[in-house]
Design a protein around this motif. Structure first.
Motif, PDB file in Angstrom:
ATOM      1  N   ASN A 118      -4.482   5.483   1.393  1.00  0.00           N
ATOM      2  CA  ASN A 118      -4.798   4.572   2.492  1.00  0.00           C
ATOM      3  C   ASN A 118      -4.999   5.349   3.787  1.00  0.00           C
ATOM      4  O   ASN A 118      -5.975   5.141   4.517  1.00  0.00           O
ATOM      5  CB  ASN A 118      -3.654   3.554   2.633  1.00  0.00           C
ATOM      6  CG  ASN A 118      -3.823   2.631   3.828  1.00  0.00           C
ATOM      7  OD1 ASN A 118      -4.934   2.306   4.197  1.00  0.00           O
ATOM      8  ND2 ASN A 118      -2.719   2.226   4.417  1.00  0.00           N
ATOM      9  N   GLY A 122      -8.273   5.758   5.792  1.00  0.00           N
ATOM     10  CA  GLY A 122      -8.260   5.255   7.164  1.00  0.00           C
ATOM     11  C   GLY A 122      -8.787   6.312   8.119  1.00  0.00           C
ATOM     12  O   GLY A 122      -9.631   6.047   8.980  1.00  0.00           O
ATOM     13  N   SER A 123      -8.311   7.538   7.921  1.00  0.00           N
ATOM     14  CA  SER A 123      -8.772   8.652   8.735  1.00  0.00           C
ATOM     15  C   SER A 123     -10.266   8.889   8.503  1.00  0.00           C
ATOM     16  O   SER A 123     -11.026   9.165   9.442  1.00  0.00           O
ATOM     17  CB  SER A 123      -7.951   9.886   8.339  1.00  0.00           C
ATOM     18  OG  SER A 123      -8.475  11.028   8.900  1.00  0.00           O
ATOM     19  N   SER A 125     -12.477   6.650   7.636  1.00  0.00           N
ATOM     20  CA  SER A 125     -13.300   5.605   8.254  1.00  0.00           C
ATOM     21  C   SER A 125     -13.362   5.792   9.773  1.00  0.00           C
ATOM     22  O   SER A 125     -14.371   5.468  10.405  1.00  0.00           O
ATOM     23  CB  SER A 125     -12.786   4.207   7.894  1.00  0.00           C
ATOM     24  OG  SER A 125     -11.565   3.962   8.512  1.00  0.00           O
ATOM     25  N   THR A 126     -12.279   6.361  10.350  1.00  0.00           N
ATOM     26  CA  THR A 126     -12.317   6.667  11.789  1.00  0.00           C
ATOM     27  C   THR A 126     -13.381   7.730  12.060  1.00  0.00           C
ATOM     28  O   THR A 126     -14.173   7.615  12.999  1.00  0.00           O
ATOM     29  CB  THR A 126     -10.936   7.162  12.274  1.00  0.00           C
ATOM     30  OG1 THR A 126      -9.982   6.120  12.040  1.00  0.00           O
ATOM     31  CG2 THR A 126     -10.953   7.510  13.747  1.00  0.00           C
ATOM     32  N   SER A 129     -16.696   6.205  11.700  1.00  0.00           N
ATOM     33  CA  SER A 129     -16.960   5.335  12.847  1.00  0.00           C
ATOM     34  C   SER A 129     -17.489   6.150  14.029  1.00  0.00           C
ATOM     35  O   SER A 129     -18.453   5.760  14.693  1.00  0.00           O
ATOM     36  CB  SER A 129     -15.660   4.630  13.231  1.00  0.00           C
ATOM     37  OG  SER A 129     -15.755   4.060  14.495  1.00  0.00           O
ATOM     38  N   THR A 135     -18.007   0.435  14.858  1.00  0.00           N
ATOM     39  CA  THR A 135     -16.699   0.148  14.265  1.00  0.00           C
ATOM     40  C   THR A 135     -16.852   0.060  12.744  1.00  0.00           C
ATOM     41  O   THR A 135     -17.746  -0.610  12.231  1.00  0.00           O
ATOM     42  CB  THR A 135     -16.153  -1.185  14.806  1.00  0.00           C
ATOM     43  OG1 THR A 135     -15.978  -1.053  16.213  1.00  0.00           O
ATOM     44  CG2 THR A 135     -14.809  -1.530  14.167  1.00  0.00           C
ATOM     45  N   VAL A 136     -15.997   0.798  12.040  1.00  0.00           N
ATOM     46  CA  VAL A 136     -15.989   0.749  10.575  1.00  0.00           C
ATOM     47  C   VAL A 136     -14.576   0.367  10.154  1.00  0.00           C
ATOM     48  O   VAL A 136     -13.628   1.092  10.437  1.00  0.00           O
ATOM     49  CB  VAL A 136     -16.376   2.109   9.958  1.00  0.00           C
ATOM     50  CG1 VAL A 136     -16.293   2.047   8.431  1.00  0.00           C
ATOM     51  CG2 VAL A 136     -17.778   2.527  10.390  1.00  0.00           C
ATOM     52  N   ASN A 137     -14.453  -0.775   9.522  1.00  0.00           N
ATOM     53  CA  ASN A 137     -13.121  -1.277   9.173  1.00  0.00           C
ATOM     54  C   ASN A 137     -13.018  -1.414   7.658  1.00  0.00           C
ATOM     55  O   ASN A 137     -13.974  -1.820   6.996  1.00  0.00           O
ATOM     56  CB  ASN A 137     -12.911  -2.639   9.845  1.00  0.00           C
ATOM     57  CG  ASN A 137     -11.452  -2.986   9.963  1.00  0.00           C
ATOM     58  OD1 ASN A 137     -10.589  -2.269   9.438  1.00  0.00           O
ATOM     59  ND2 ASN A 137     -11.162  -4.082  10.633  1.00  0.00           N
ATOM     60  N   ILE A 138     -11.834  -1.072   7.126  1.00  0.00           N
ATOM     61  CA  ILE A 138     -11.638  -1.189   5.676  1.00  0.00           C
ATOM     62  C   ILE A 138     -10.580  -2.237   5.357  1.00  0.00           C
ATOM     63  O   ILE A 138      -9.745  -2.566   6.187  1.00  0.00           O
ATOM     64  CB  ILE A 138     -11.234   0.155   5.027  1.00  0.00           C
ATOM     65  CG1 ILE A 138      -9.951   0.714   5.655  1.00  0.00           C
ATOM     66  CG2 ILE A 138     -12.364   1.168   5.114  1.00  0.00           C
ATOM     67  CD1 ILE A 138      -9.395   1.942   4.956  1.00  0.00           C
ATOM     68  N   SER A 139     -10.650  -2.732   4.130  1.00  0.00           N
ATOM     69  CA  SER A 139      -9.693  -3.732   3.669  1.00  0.00           C
ATOM     70  C   SER A 139      -8.368  -3.065   3.304  1.00  0.00           C
ATOM     71  O   SER A 139      -8.268  -1.838   3.254  1.00  0.00           O
ATOM     72  CB  SER A 139     -10.237  -4.409   2.418  1.00  0.00           C
ATOM     73  OG  SER A 139     -10.300  -3.451   1.374  1.00  0.00           O
ATOM     74  N   THR A 140      -7.375  -3.896   3.014  1.00  0.00           N
ATOM     75  CA  THR A 140      -6.132  -3.371   2.452  1.00  0.00           C
ATOM     76  C   THR A 140      -6.467  -2.675   1.140  1.00  0.00           C
ATOM     77  O   THR A 140      -7.121  -3.261   0.286  1.00  0.00           O
ATOM     78  CB  THR A 140      -5.163  -4.531   2.149  1.00  0.00           C
ATOM     79  OG1 THR A 140      -5.008  -5.299   3.325  1.00  0.00           O
ATOM     80  CG2 THR A 140      -3.814  -4.010   1.710  1.00  0.00           C
ATOM     81  N   PRO A 141      -6.054  -1.423   0.975  1.00  0.00           N
ATOM     82  CA  PRO A 141      -6.376  -0.739  -0.281  1.00  0.00           C
ATOM     83  C   PRO A 141      -5.561  -1.294  -1.441  1.00  0.00           C
ATOM     84  O   PRO A 141      -4.419  -1.711  -1.253  1.00  0.00           O
ATOM     85  CB  PRO A 141      -5.993   0.706  -0.005  1.00  0.00           C
ATOM     86  CG  PRO A 141      -4.988   0.641   1.072  1.00  0.00           C
ATOM     87  CD  PRO A 141      -5.282  -0.575   1.890  1.00  0.00           C
TER      88      PRO A 141
END
Lengths: 201, 119
Positions: A118, A122-123, A125-126, A129, A135-141
């Motif tokens: 995760n 998350g890193s 996608s940052t 982004s 903005t690039v957002n991901i769902s709960t893995p």
């Protein structure tokens, strides 16, 4: 393996490797902090293959996480880790030694590896982004274990589909020198390419 | 003794933060596994501080933050997320978050945040 040229130009394969390299490069730092070890993740090798030729159990993958992009990009990625790497990760995160032959991933172990992936994603996608300037957002893995290749493919890939397989070198200091993969659909790969095209146009 | 609520869907992260807090003497720690639980727990225990993950099932951390702040304007909530994008940090701060910790972090960062809140 399918000739990638059937779906992508060599330039597009390079671009896919580059976007995955930019996004996952930053995740090495995240993994390093969590594991307390130097972590190196290399530029990926991008392959195109039919799902029938992908056999995660044969390739020693035992655990994975799937994430969906919910903002900025649409699509889904599946990241898979090999058995020995999962063991090394758990040894680092839980501060214990695990027997290579007999270790099993319990509930807390699954939570730990899921959180590592995760934070890596998350890193990633940052970084993506910043690179795409959006903005690039991901769902709960969602983490899962793999015991049966067919069951995995049915659940996460679908039948008779062509997949893009990005293989990254994955080295954990003195503990492991291995690889992990990120799988995506052709559609997802094309989403990345479209975003990359907008950047370079 | 300060009451601290940890809201994170990853049991491992709750355990890690709880251990760090416990070693520093903060033992009155409560846990929530998603945003909905965090809101319920907040109403029940009225904690002095909340560590809130963002990407959680059922209700995400930003939504939970906004809900808690609408009911308890003085609530102290610190966001913790692997998603360190500027837009998210701004959204969290505008919604009333006191701090934003980007994962991964070292235990010292958690303890500094607690001290910064005067606890």
């Amino acid at each position: 393996m399918i000739d990638p040229g059937k779906y992508f130009t060599s330039e597009q394969i390079d671009m896919l490797g580059e976007v995955m390299n930019i996004s996952m490069g930053s995740s090495a730092s995240a993994a390093s902090v969590m594991l307390g070890k130097r972590v190196d993740i290399t530029t990926p090798t991008v392959k195109v293959m039919s799902e029938e030729h992908f056999d995660p159990v044969r390739d020693e993958y035992i655990m994975g996480v799937t994430i969906s992009y919910v903002e900025g990009i649409s699509g889904r990625n599946v990241l898979l880790l090999k058995r020995n790497d999962v063991r090394c990760i758990l040894e680092c995160m839980m501060g214990m030694e695990l027997d290579a032959e007999t270790f099993e991933v319990d509930e807390m172990g699954e939570s730990a590896v899921c959180e590592l992936m995760n934070q890596m994603l998350g890193s990633s996608s940052t970084a993506m982004s910043q690179f795409l300037n959006m903005t690039v957002n991901i769902s709960t893995p969602t983490a899962f274990t793999i015991e049966d290749s067919d069951a995995f493919k049915k659940e996460f890939l679908g039948e008779d589909v062509t997949i893009v397989d990005c293989d990254f070198g994955f080295k954990i200091e003195d503990k492991s020198d291995s690889s992990f993969c990120i799988l995506m659909s052709l559609e997802m790969a094309n989403v990345y390419l479209e975003k990359m095209k907008n950047i370079y146009q | 003794m300060a009451k601290i609520l940890l809201a994170d869907d990853a049991a491992f992260m709750r355990m890690t933060i709880k251990n760090a807090l416990s070693k520093a003497g903060y033992t009155d720690v409560y846990e929530a596994a998603d945003g909905l639980q965090a809101v319920d727990q907040y109403n029940e225990i009225n904690p002095d501080l909340v560590f809130m993950d963002i990407t959680m099932p059922n209700m995400d951390g930003l939504e939970a933050l906004k809900t808690i702040k609408s009911q308890h304007p003085d609530a102290k909530v610190i966001m913790c997320s692997a998603m360190g994008q500027e837009s998210m940090v701004i959204d969290a701060v505008k919604s009333g978050a006191k701090d934003f910790i980007v994962k991964p972090f070292k235990p010292d960062r958690i303890l500094k945040a607690v001290k910064d809140m005067g606890l």
